[in-house]
Write a protein that holds these residues in place. Structure first.
Motif, PDB file in Angstrom:
ATOM      1  N   ARG A 181       1.283  -1.774  -0.166  1.00  0.00           N
ATOM      2  CA  ARG A 181      -0.010  -0.075  -0.053  1.00  0.00           C
ATOM      3  C   ARG A 181       1.237   1.538   0.272  1.00  0.00           C
ATOM      4  NH1 ARG A 181      -5.068  -0.702   0.848  1.00  0.00           N
ATOM      5  NH2 ARG A 181      -6.284  -3.164   1.621  1.00  0.00           N
ATOM      6  N   SER A 227      -0.015   5.758  -0.457  1.00  0.00           N
ATOM      7  CA  SER A 227      -0.321   7.122  -0.054  1.00  0.00           C
ATOM      8  C   SER A 227       0.451   8.226  -1.082  1.00  0.00           C
ATOM      9  CB  SER A 227      -1.342   6.754   0.080  1.00  0.00           C
ATOM     10  OG  SER A 227      -1.803   6.380   0.748  1.00  0.00           O
ATOM     11  N   GLU A 284      -4.910   7.479  -2.136  1.00  0.00           N
ATOM     12  CA  GLU A 284      -3.528   6.146  -2.303  1.00  0.00           C
ATOM     13  C   GLU A 284      -3.664   5.466  -3.912  1.00  0.00           C
ATOM     14  OE1 GLU A 284      -4.433   1.381   0.725  1.00  0.00           O
ATOM     15  OE2 GLU A 284      -5.863   2.864   0.108  1.00  0.00           O
ATOM     16  N   LYS A 343      -3.083  -0.218  -2.958  1.00  0.00           N
ATOM     17  CA  LYS A 343      -4.325  -0.834  -2.440  1.00  0.00           C
ATOM     18  C   LYS A 343      -3.965  -1.860  -2.125  1.00  0.00           C
ATOM     19  CE  LYS A 343      -7.126   3.121  -4.280  1.00  0.00           C
ATOM     20  NZ  LYS A 343      -8.700   3.372  -5.035  1.00  0.00           N
ATOM     21  N   ARG A 353      -5.193  -2.096  -7.801  1.00  0.00           N
ATOM     22  CA  ARG A 353      -4.821  -3.297  -7.378  1.00  0.00           C
ATOM     23  C   ARG A 353      -4.194  -4.615  -8.560  1.00  0.00           C
ATOM     24  NH1 ARG A 353      -8.955  -1.469  -4.374  1.00  0.00           N
ATOM     25  NH2 ARG A 353      -8.475  -2.655  -1.769  1.00  0.00           N
TER      26      ARG A 353
END
Length: 219
Positions: A9, A11, A20, A23, A216
């Motif tokens: 992850r 951001s 973000e 993810k 993703r």
């Protein structure tokens, strides 16, 4: 040798607040494997390469190279990882202005203690750089500089090659030749290749293609 990214992850803070980018990305690239990373602009492909290359830290998740977690590295160890174990080919050429083509080509290989004059000559020939060895970066076109940057990376025979649109400034024939070199090195030296591309034609030549969408991996 395996590159493993788990639940990544990341951001970034903007004027509009935190965004973000990644993810929860999971991706494994194995010994001698070539993987094409595709997806729309802004999906986080370049961010993922930076994290794999030790140029940035994830907010959460782990980046493991050959059993070693990058977050456990000191800054000195991280710098050594980038110098000796990773080859980075990004859209910015980052050639050294004060060095000619020949010296730029050998720079990273010498830092990694892997300088092989015969291999560098082979790269020079296959990349069509023989006429330009005495020239400096400012005397080269964008496509020529890109070829030098690619040659500099491959000269060190890195265990992991991370390439962000490496053929974007090249004509189709030269781009195909460059990809041939990368794939050959990955197979013969057991290097892992993770390559970002928008070209379906090029992506189809790699062992596997994954798509990054909405932060993703979707396939």
């Amino acid at each position: 040798m395996t590159l493993s990214l788990s639940n990544i992850r990341k951001s970034y803070t903007t004027a509009e607040g935190s965004i973000e980018i990644l993810k929860g990305v999971d991706l494994v690239v194995g010994l001698g494997e070539s993987v094409a990373l595709t997806g729309e602009s802004g999906s986080g492909k370049s961010t993922l390469l930076h994290l794999a290359g030790g140029l940035d830290h994830p907010d959460r998740g782990s980046v493991v190279m050959d059993g070693q977690e990058l977050s456990d590295f000191s800054e000195r160890e991280r710098a050594r990882y980038r110098r000796t174990r990773v080859g980075l080919v990004f859209q910015q050429f980052n050639l050294i202005p004060s060095l000619n083509v020949a010296a730029n080509m050998s720079f990273h290989a010498k830092l990694a203690d892997r300088h092989d004059p015969a291999w560098q000559r082979t790269l020079t020939e296959r990349l069509g750089l023989e006429p330009y060895l005495a020239r400096y970066p400012e005397q080269l076109s964008g496509g020529q500089q890109q070829r030098v940057a690619i040659g500099r990376t491959l000269a060190a025979r890195p265990p992991l090659i991370l390439a962000d649109e490496p053929t974007g400034n090249l004509d189709e024939a030269t781009g195909d030749a460059v990809l041939d070199l990368m794939l050959s090195l990955a197979k013969n030296a057991g290097s892992a290749l993770l390559l970002v591309t928008h070209s379906s034609r090029l992506a189809d030549r790699l062992d596997r293609k994954v798509v990054l969408r909405g932060g993703r991996i979707v396939e």
